[in-house]
Design a protein around this motif. Structure first.
Motif: not given
Length: 295
Positions: A175-201
């Motif tokens: 569900s992480v590496v098999g989805d082209r957006w999910a991996f990037a989203l999880l990496v973003a969470a690791f570097v501190g992104v936390g709000r919906f609008t910030d993930f989208q931006a």
């Protein structure tokens, strides 16, 4: 080159498929011939033949003829394929420890050097100190950007995702590496992104895509939500070894001419971070041939 896929995107295109990971894993454990893979994995002949062909074309396996009449071949892991063992070891341990939905519990791994079941621990190659997602800082390198790190949707081999019966041993990893957006989203969470609008931006993904991936990760307890922010749970933080081992492999074997996609720093020693796995029982560095599933 601006706009071309970087090491992260190319890695996800190659490895974002569970059958690919499982076939490489079996090859590292000694499977060589078509029948070995067919006996070890509940995979159809069509899928197995296709994956062996693509793994050979991608340089992870090499096909070698061992019999001429009739012609018979075996599949051997290349250096590129063998060096996936830290990522595969980390995936196995994360799924074993954190994912309860396996029909049969995954066995622990055995360290041949000390003779004990073990858990892999990530350390810093520069200082030999322990490392986690809390003390490794990330920044974009010369080939890095969110746009270049997300593979296109048209060049990927898929196993139909986590919701199908194909997700046998690594359901939540896929569900992480098999989805082209999910991996990037999880990496973003690791570097501190936390709000919906910030993930989208940051990711540039459609709102519905972000909402769906956040829902998956909260359902799987990889992310938690509080006060309008998403944050990594203990389970999510435990995925750190998979991320850094995957990144290290990608930047070694799939480099961009401009340089690395991501630069990691171990804040404890303030030096460039590269992951090394050690045995939690004896403290020695792990090697591929020393890691075996407990039977």
């Amino acid at each position: 080159m601006a706009g071309t896929p970087n090491a992260v995107a190319r890695m996800l295109s190659l490895l974002g498929d569970e059958w690919t990971l499982l076939i490489v894993q079996r090859a590292l454990l000694g499977a060589r011939r078509y029948g070995d893979f067919a006996a070890a994995l509940p995979v159809s002949n069509t899928v197995l033949s296709g994956r062996l062909q693509s793994l050979t074309a991608d340089g992870l396996l090499i096909r070698s003829q061992y019999q001429s009449n009739p012609p018979r071949s075996e599949y051997l892991p290349t250096s590129m394929g063998r060096s996936l063992w830290p990522m595969l070891t980390s995936i196995w341990e994360w799924e074993r420890r954190w994912v309860p939905e396996h029909a049969e519990p995954l066995p622990r791994m055995h360290h041949a050097t000390c003779g004990r079941p073990f858990q892999p621990v990530v350390t810093c190659r520069a200082c030999d100190g322990p490392a986690s997602g809390k003390d490794v800082a990330a920044q974009w390198g010369p080939s890095g950007s969110w746009e270049r790190s997300i593979p296109s949707g048209t060049n990927r081999r898929r196993s139909s995702g986590r919701r199908s019966g194909a997700a046998l041993l690594f359901p939540q990893t896929m569900s992480v590496v098999g989805d082209r957006w999910a991996f990037a989203l999880l990496v973003a969470a690791f570097v501190g992104v936390g709000r919906f609008t910030d993930f989208q931006a940051q990711l540039g993904a459609p709102p519905a895509t972000i909402a769906d991936r956040l829902s998956v990760f909260t359902d799987e307890n990889i992310l938690g939500q509080s006060g309008g922010r998403y944050g990594l749970t203990e389970k999510g933080l435990a995925f750190f070894p998979v991320l850094v081992c995957a990144l290290a492999w990608a930047q070694r074997w799939l480099p961009s001419p401009e340089g690395p996609a991501v630069l990691l720093t171990h804040t404890a020693c303030d030096r460039r971070f590269a992951p090394v796995l050690v045995c939690d029982q004896c403290g020695n560095r792990l090697r591929a041939e020393q890691v075996l599933p407990v039977s």
